[in-house]
Design an enzyme around this catalytic site. Sequence first.
Site, PDB file in Angstrom:
ATOM      1  N   ASN A 341       0.839  -1.202   0.000  1.00 29.50           N
ATOM      2  CA  ASN A 341       0.000   0.000   0.000  1.00 29.50           C
ATOM      3  C   ASN A 341       0.875   1.254   0.000  1.00 29.50           C
ATOM      4  O   ASN A 341       0.743   2.139   0.859  1.00 29.50           O
ATOM      5  CB  ASN A 341      -0.946  -0.004   1.198  1.00 29.50           C
ATOM      6  CG  ASN A 341      -2.207   0.793   0.952  1.00 29.50           C
ATOM      7  OD1 ASN A 341      -2.336   1.479  -0.073  1.00 29.50           O
ATOM      8  ND2 ASN A 341      -3.145   0.734   1.879  1.00 29.50           N
ATOM      9  N   HIS A 373      -9.071   3.215   8.234  1.00 30.78           N
ATOM     10  CA  HIS A 373      -9.699   2.005   7.718  1.00 30.78           C
ATOM     11  C   HIS A 373     -11.108   1.794   8.259  1.00 30.78           C
ATOM     12  O   HIS A 373     -11.944   1.207   7.573  1.00 30.78           O
ATOM     13  CB  HIS A 373      -8.851   0.770   8.053  1.00 30.78           C
ATOM     14  CG  HIS A 373      -7.705   0.546   7.113  1.00 30.78           C
ATOM     15  ND1 HIS A 373      -6.476   1.139   7.283  1.00 30.78           N
ATOM     16  CD2 HIS A 373      -7.610  -0.190   5.970  1.00 30.78           C
ATOM     17  CE1 HIS A 373      -5.664   0.754   6.309  1.00 30.78           C
ATOM     18  NE2 HIS A 373      -6.332  -0.041   5.490  1.00 30.78           N
TER      19      HIS A 373
END
Length: 479
Positions: A341, A373
């Site tokens: 990521n 998240h």
Amino acid sequence: MVQVGQFYQGSGLLQPLSDIVGLPLDQINYLSCNAVAFFCAIQMRKRLPGSIENSQQRLIIELCIGLLLSVFCFGYQIIHMIMYSTIPYLLMLYGPRESFHKMVFAVVMGYASVMHLYRLYYDFFGFSLDVTGPLMLMTQKCTSVAFALHDGTEKDESKLTEDQKKMCIKKTPDMLSYFSYIFCFHGVMAGPLVFYADYIQFINGENLKVSKPENANNHQIEKPTPNPETAMKETGLIVGVCGVLMLLSPIFFPVSKLADDEFLYETNILYRNLYLLICVSLVRAKYYFAWKLGELTNQSAGLGFTGYDENGKEKWDLLNNVHIWNLETATSLKINIDSWNIQTLIWLRRTVYDRTPKAYNTLCVFVVSAWWHGFYPGYYLTFITTAFVLLATRQVRRNIRPYFQKTDQLKVIYDCITFSATRMANVYLASAFCLLSLTASIKLWISVGFYIHIFTVVTLVYFTFIKPPKKREEEKKKD
């Protein structure tokens, strides 16, 4: 209205195709929008290439197609995407000049928190590709613009880092440029994150104006315009392979098995660890697929060129979000994290790590990452535990590694040990991210031996209290 278990509000036009193929409607819509974006991106690159003259038309096309795709995928929930990006823009225009960037960060993270909680109620433990995905990407875009604008307009340039000087924005973007950036059609579905300065260079065609190195093997008299076709073939191959793995892995190694009582209590610990290693390793395929698909779509638009390597070969890795080989062969947790990521890591570094006190910046990064998240307990178990494991591995590298650097054989042994340890640490930590549940994650960790937690506690206690740096230095002097 949204009903419990029906949080996804995208178009139902392709429901018949969904029934035939057997994939959920949200995934069908997602793939269809990426296909449309891919086709439109190629046409825009060929028919309306980047240049100052074409910039306005390109900005309008980016915005219009991006909005249409968003409406198709998320229905009326696009109102959240519009509000989510408009409020930060107003703060950048009219907010206090000394703190508007912090206000933007607080507002978008707060808004994202509400949406995550909203989803928890309506789609608890669901995996639909709903509007929270694009909002997470917009969080990165809005905050990165705000911080770059504050760096460019309110800070003394001499106090900026080289990276901040490169990415800073000297004046507030006009509405068309800003919203085109937020909704650019080849990134609104899957990203990856592109920073505003890079996006504007892409719109103006400046991203392609990079000279080849002097020692490159270039026999052409005129330098051709960089073309992403070769890079697209390579990225497309990865997308295809990862797509197959993504479809097959749940059939043979379902994640749900990690939470089954029969698996946890009626199998031996060796089998549980082996299954954990294979299962969670294969889960990565769906992330590889999504990120490489996003990278492929952006490459098709002509976005991603970063210059040439030492042999004169074009590099199209600006939006590369994962170094698959580096990650799968990593011999340290840091390399593992740095290869995963990547664009989010850069965002976290530019907005959190570089702007918080050094003593707390690593922990702050992991906390913000978990917050970004959502609110499933598994996210916090993964990110907070990883922060402490990373501290422990630094101690090992600093104090144990030197003993294994004396001969080539010892170096190989050390690399083998750290490779195996990194692989097991990766799946152990990521398992909570996959399971999401607090109870299921802790049960799994206990069933496989709780070894990462034990290693972390023992390492930190030993090198912090039993043999801290000062004590070790004194012992070396005595020797």
